[in-house]
Write a protein that holds these residues in place. Structure first.
Motif, PDB file in Angstrom:
ATOM      1  N   GLU A   1      37.469  20.486  32.488  1.00 59.73           N
ATOM      2  CA  GLU A   1      38.501  20.211  33.484  1.00 59.73           C
ATOM      3  C   GLU A   1      38.292  21.038  34.747  1.00 59.73           C
ATOM      4  N   ALA A   2      37.860  22.284  34.595  1.00 57.18           N
ATOM      5  CA  ALA A   2      37.609  23.127  35.767  1.00 57.18           C
ATOM      6  C   ALA A   2      36.482  22.556  36.621  1.00 57.18           C
ATOM      7  N   LEU A   3      35.424  22.041  35.984  1.00 55.54           N
ATOM      8  CA  LEU A   3      34.315  21.455  36.737  1.00 55.54           C
ATOM      9  C   LEU A   3      34.751  20.181  37.453  1.00 55.54           C
ATOM     10  N   ASN A   4      35.580  19.380  36.802  1.00 55.94           N
ATOM     11  CA  ASN A   4      36.087  18.170  37.457  1.00 55.94           C
ATOM     12  C   ASN A   4      36.977  18.520  38.644  1.00 55.94           C
ATOM     13  N   GLU A   5      37.768  19.577  38.501  1.00 59.18           N
ATOM     14  CA  GLU A   5      38.633  20.007  39.597  1.00 59.18           C
ATOM     15  C   GLU A   5      37.811  20.546  40.767  1.00 59.18           C
ATOM     16  N   ALA A   6      36.752  21.270  40.473  1.00 60.79           N
ATOM     17  CA  ALA A   6      35.970  21.927  41.515  1.00 60.79           C
ATOM     18  C   ALA A   6      34.976  20.992  42.196  1.00 60.79           C
ATOM     19  N   PHE A   7      34.391  20.052  41.438  1.00 58.40           N
ATOM     20  CA  PHE A   7      33.299  19.246  41.987  1.00 58.40           C
ATOM     21  C   PHE A   7      33.598  17.748  42.053  1.00 58.40           C
TER      22      PHE A   7
ATOM     23  N   LEU B   1      29.021  29.050  23.756  1.00 53.85           N
ATOM     24  CA  LEU B   1      30.081  29.098  24.757  1.00 53.85           C
ATOM     25  C   LEU B   1      31.280  29.839  24.173  1.00 53.85           C
ATOM     26  N   GLY B   2      31.277  31.156  24.303  1.00 54.72           N
ATOM     27  CA  GLY B   2      32.381  31.979  23.827  1.00 54.72           C
ATOM     28  C   GLY B   2      33.356  32.279  24.952  1.00 54.72           C
ATOM     29  N   PRO B   3      34.505  32.880  24.630  1.00 56.41           N
ATOM     30  CA  PRO B   3      35.542  33.157  25.639  1.00 56.41           C
ATOM     31  C   PRO B   3      35.071  34.033  26.788  1.00 56.41           C
ATOM     32  N   LEU B   4      34.056  34.874  26.566  1.00 59.72           N
ATOM     33  CA  LEU B   4      33.595  35.799  27.605  1.00 59.72           C
ATOM     34  C   LEU B   4      32.341  35.316  28.319  1.00 59.72           C
ATOM     35  N   HIS B   5      31.945  34.079  28.094  1.00 56.35           N
ATOM     36  CA  HIS B   5      30.732  33.580  28.732  1.00 56.35           C
ATOM     37  C   HIS B   5      30.933  33.526  30.244  1.00 56.35           C
ATOM     38  N   PRO B   6      29.956  33.988  31.039  1.00 60.93           N
ATOM     39  CA  PRO B   6      30.123  34.025  32.501  1.00 60.93           C
ATOM     40  C   PRO B   6      30.340  32.654  33.130  1.00 60.93           C
ATOM     41  N   VAL B   7      29.923  31.580  32.476  1.00 62.48           N
ATOM     42  CA  VAL B   7      30.115  30.255  33.058  1.00 62.48           C
ATOM     43  C   VAL B   7      31.599  29.893  33.143  1.00 62.48           C
ATOM     44  N   LEU B   8      32.429  30.451  32.260  1.00 61.10           N
ATOM     45  CA  LEU B   8      33.859  30.171  32.299  1.00 61.10           C
ATOM     46  C   LEU B   8      34.523  30.858  33.492  1.00 61.10           C
ATOM     47  N   ASP B   9      34.169  32.109  33.726  1.00 59.93           N
ATOM     48  CA  ASP B   9      34.714  32.812  34.894  1.00 59.93           C
ATOM     49  C   ASP B   9      34.283  32.120  36.182  1.00 59.93           C
ATOM     50  N   TRP B  10      33.041  31.696  36.224  1.00 63.08           N
ATOM     51  CA  TRP B  10      32.529  31.008  37.421  1.00 63.08           C
ATOM     52  C   TRP B  10      33.275  29.692  37.654  1.00 63.08           C
ATOM     53  N   ALA B  11      33.457  28.893  36.600  1.00 59.78           N
ATOM     54  CA  ALA B  11      34.145  27.610  36.739  1.00 59.78           C
ATOM     55  C   ALA B  11      35.601  27.816  37.165  1.00 59.78           C
ATOM     56  N   ARG B  12      36.243  28.848  36.619  1.00 57.77           N
ATOM     57  CA  ARG B  12      37.619  29.138  37.005  1.00 57.77           C
ATOM     58  C   ARG B  12      37.722  29.468  38.486  1.00 57.77           C
ATOM     59  N   ASP B  13      36.820  30.338  38.967  1.00 63.76           N
ATOM     60  CA  ASP B  13      36.850  30.734  40.371  1.00 63.76           C
ATOM     61  C   ASP B  13      36.559  29.552  41.288  1.00 63.76           C
ATOM     62  N   ARG B  14      35.627  28.675  40.877  1.00 61.41           N
ATOM     63  CA  ARG B  14      35.315  27.518  41.708  1.00 61.41           C
ATOM     64  C   ARG B  14      36.496  26.552  41.773  1.00 61.41           C
ATOM     65  N   ALA B  15      37.201  26.381  40.653  1.00 69.71           N
ATOM     66  CA  ALA B  15      38.361  25.487  40.641  1.00 69.71           C
ATOM     67  C   ALA B  15      39.485  26.051  41.506  1.00 69.71           C
ATOM     68  N   LEU B  16      39.738  27.351  41.403  1.00 73.61           N
ATOM     69  CA  LEU B  16      40.800  27.967  42.199  1.00 73.61           C
ATOM     70  C   LEU B  16      40.470  27.965  43.688  1.00 73.61           C
ATOM     71  N   SER B  17      39.185  28.021  44.005  1.00 74.55           N
ATOM     72  CA  SER B  17      38.794  28.047  45.412  1.00 74.55           C
ATOM     73  C   SER B  17      39.061  26.718  46.111  1.00 74.55           C
ATOM     74  N   GLU B  18      39.283  25.659  45.318  1.00 75.06           N
ATOM     75  CA  GLU B  18      39.596  24.360  45.895  1.00 75.06           C
ATOM     76  C   GLU B  18      41.033  24.300  46.397  1.00 75.06           C
ATOM     77  N   MET B  19      41.853  25.279  45.995  1.00 70.66           N
ATOM     78  CA  MET B  19      43.243  25.313  46.455  1.00 70.66           C
ATOM     79  C   MET B  19      43.339  26.115  47.754  1.00 70.66           C
TER      80      MET B  19
END
Length: 520
Positions: A223-229, A306-324
């Motif tokens: 969902e974060a990737l869909n929101e960001a891209f 893909l665990g809770p601390l994987h860096p791809v999750l933090d990156w996807a979150r930041d990219r999704a939030l940056s769209e706001m």
């Protein structure tokens, strides 16, 4: 079986490497040598070989270069101290190479203690024997040995033991006992060590449910990737292989920078910055890890878990939030009798890190009096959100038409939830559930392992590459291997009609008592 042999001197290590093949009936390539004189590349190569299940390396002879930061437990649970270091900390560090989290066998640790004919050395052997015994006692009771000598330094512990060997100090004065006398003033006097030794029961621990709206990390990432891209498949090559527990994408430059914190040999070996592959389930992660262990040329799994601390999750979150934009906030619209506001209070340290947080639900029961509210602390945010219908499948688009191509979640009469576009669902003459018809996998409901528990006893996971819980019964052919070693490739339907292996007698087939028709 594999074993790690520790010794102090390089000359001793080389002697062991030359002697052990003949003594154990092994080939020279079955015994490896690791010491500080080798380059970093050579050391890493030897460690990687020892970790692989199909490596010919059976015995690793090593010095204390491997006593810290090297994991040797993947395929080994035997360790031998050929000689004994004069430090409890060093002994514990050596043992920790195989006695660590992830070890699947009970560690077998052996110490070579000689019985010399020359009485000149008998006192030394006695001291070292007592040192090993004391280390075992401390590890059993405290799970920590440094406190026994109070030095917290390998060098200082070695100096103290040297004074004992020279007769300058008494062993009992240098190395304390875990169960020290109550009147001794020892640091650990407040603990009842005997009770700890004899207590076999442990209190059960309740594991809190993770807070959040998403049932899995993959749901959040998608969902974060869909929101960001918008269209992550087109922009990033984002692909989810749900049936195999895998997902992959092409990392953009900003994600490549974050992935730089992962081990460099992993990044180069698997070319992660070109194509990042993720194992999205525990079964898939375990499968990929086992394949890497058995590989001849690869030491890292092809897909990273893909665990809770994987860096791809933090990156996807930041990219999704940056769209706001700064003037936007996330809200949920709805026609409700009364409004509720969820508040989160945090306590931070001087570094700005959250050390404690609490959630409060604030209700406004009287719309005519918006200043009146009732507050209630929430013990479990996830449970509260689920109780009011806010979860990963919640959709709040506002008014929609029959022709909308918006994908939303639906629920059939049996309670199965599934995504579908509104216009597609409205055009269906017979609105069937994809879970019931086998078009969508729901583990525990329509997967092969659940539907055909008798047949899957012959499921060949190695040849198929995945477990029967990851597919639905269909017309595709799979590999089956019976207990007699017969391998066949056929569909689930054919396997069911035959009630098992056609090369075996009817009485030996795994599903001989089952109906030839598929279960309802």
């Amino acid at each position: 079986m594999r074993a790690v042999v520790f010794a102090e001197r390089v000359a001793t290590l080389k002697w062991l490497q030359e002697t052990l093949p003949t003594a154990l009936g092994l080939k020279p390539e079955n015994v490896g040598l690791l010491h500080g004189g080798l380059s970093d590349v050579e050391q890493q190569s030897i460690v990687d070989q020892f970790k692989r299940g199909n490596s010919p390396l059976r015995v690793l002879v090593t010095g204390d270069v491997a006593s810290e930061g090297v994991n040797l437990h993947a395929e080994c649970h035997h360790l031998i101290h050929f000689d004994i270091p004069w430090s409890l900390i060093r002994i514990e560090q050596r043992n920790g190479r195989i006695d660590r989290f992830g070890q699947r066998q009970k560690p077998q640790i052996t110490t070579l203690l000689l019985n010399p004919h020359n009485t000149r050395f008998s006192g030394d052997i006695k001291v070292l024997t007592r040192l090993m015994e004391r280390e075992y006692e401390a590890h059993t009771v405290l799970n920590d040995v440094a406190s026994l000598m109070g030095q917290y330094s390998v060098k200082q512990e070695e100096d103290a033991i040297r004074d004992v060997l020279l007769g300058k100090k008494d062993f009992e004065d240098v190395v304390g006992e875990p169960d020290a006398d109550p009147d001794s003033g020892d640091l650990w006097d407040f603990l009842d060590f005997e009770a700890l030794k004899n207590d076999q029961e442990t209190e059960s621990i309740t594991v809190e449910k993770p807070l959040g709206l998403y049932s899995t990390d993959l749901d959040f990432l998608d969902e974060a990737l869909n929101e960001a891209f918008g269209d992550p498949h087109k922009v990033l090559g984002w692909t989810v292989h749900a049936g195999h527990g895998l997902a992959e994408l092409n990392p953009p430059v900003d994600l490549q920078h974050r992935l730089g914190y992962l081990p460099q040999d992993y990044l180069s070996e698997r070319r992660v910055t070109e194509r990042l592959k993720l194992a999205t389930t525990v079964d898939a992660g375990t499968r990929e890890l086992n394949r890497a262990r058995e590989s001849d040329d690869m030491s890292w799994p092809e897909a990273h878990y893909l665990g809770p601390l994987h860096p791809v999750l933090d990156w996807a979150r930041d990219r999704a939030l940056s769209e706001m934009s700064r003037s936007e906030v996330l809200v949920v619209r709805g026609d409700v009798d009364a409004a509720q506001v969820l508040l989160m209070g945090t306590l931070m340290n001087r570094r700005g890190q959250v050390v404690s947080k609490a959630f409060i639900a604030v209700d406004f029961p009287d719309p005519s009096n918006p200043t009146f509210c009732l507050s209630e602390p929430l013990e479990d945010l996830g449970e509260h959100l689920s109780s009011i219908g806010v979860d990963a499948k919640a959709t709040n688009p506002g008014p929609v038409t029959r022709g909308s191509d918006l994908e939303v979640w639906w629920q059939c009469d049996d309670g199965h939830a599934f995504p579908a576009r509104i216009n597609y669902r409205c055009k269906q003459k017979k609105r069937t559930c994809p879970v019931d018809t086998g078009r969508m996998l729901l583990i525990g409901t329509n997967d092969l392992a659940t539907k055909e528990p008798a047949l899957v006893k012959d499921w060949d996971r190695e040849r198929n590459g995945f477990s029967p819980s990851e597919v639905v019964p269909g017309t595709k052919s799979y590999a089956w291997t019976c207990k007699n070693g017969h391998t066949q490739h056929t569909s689930v339907g054919n396997r069911r009609r035959a009630r098992g292996c056609t090369n075996c007698a009817s009485a030996e087939r795994v599903a001989r008592g089952c109906s030839k028709t598929p279960p309802g």
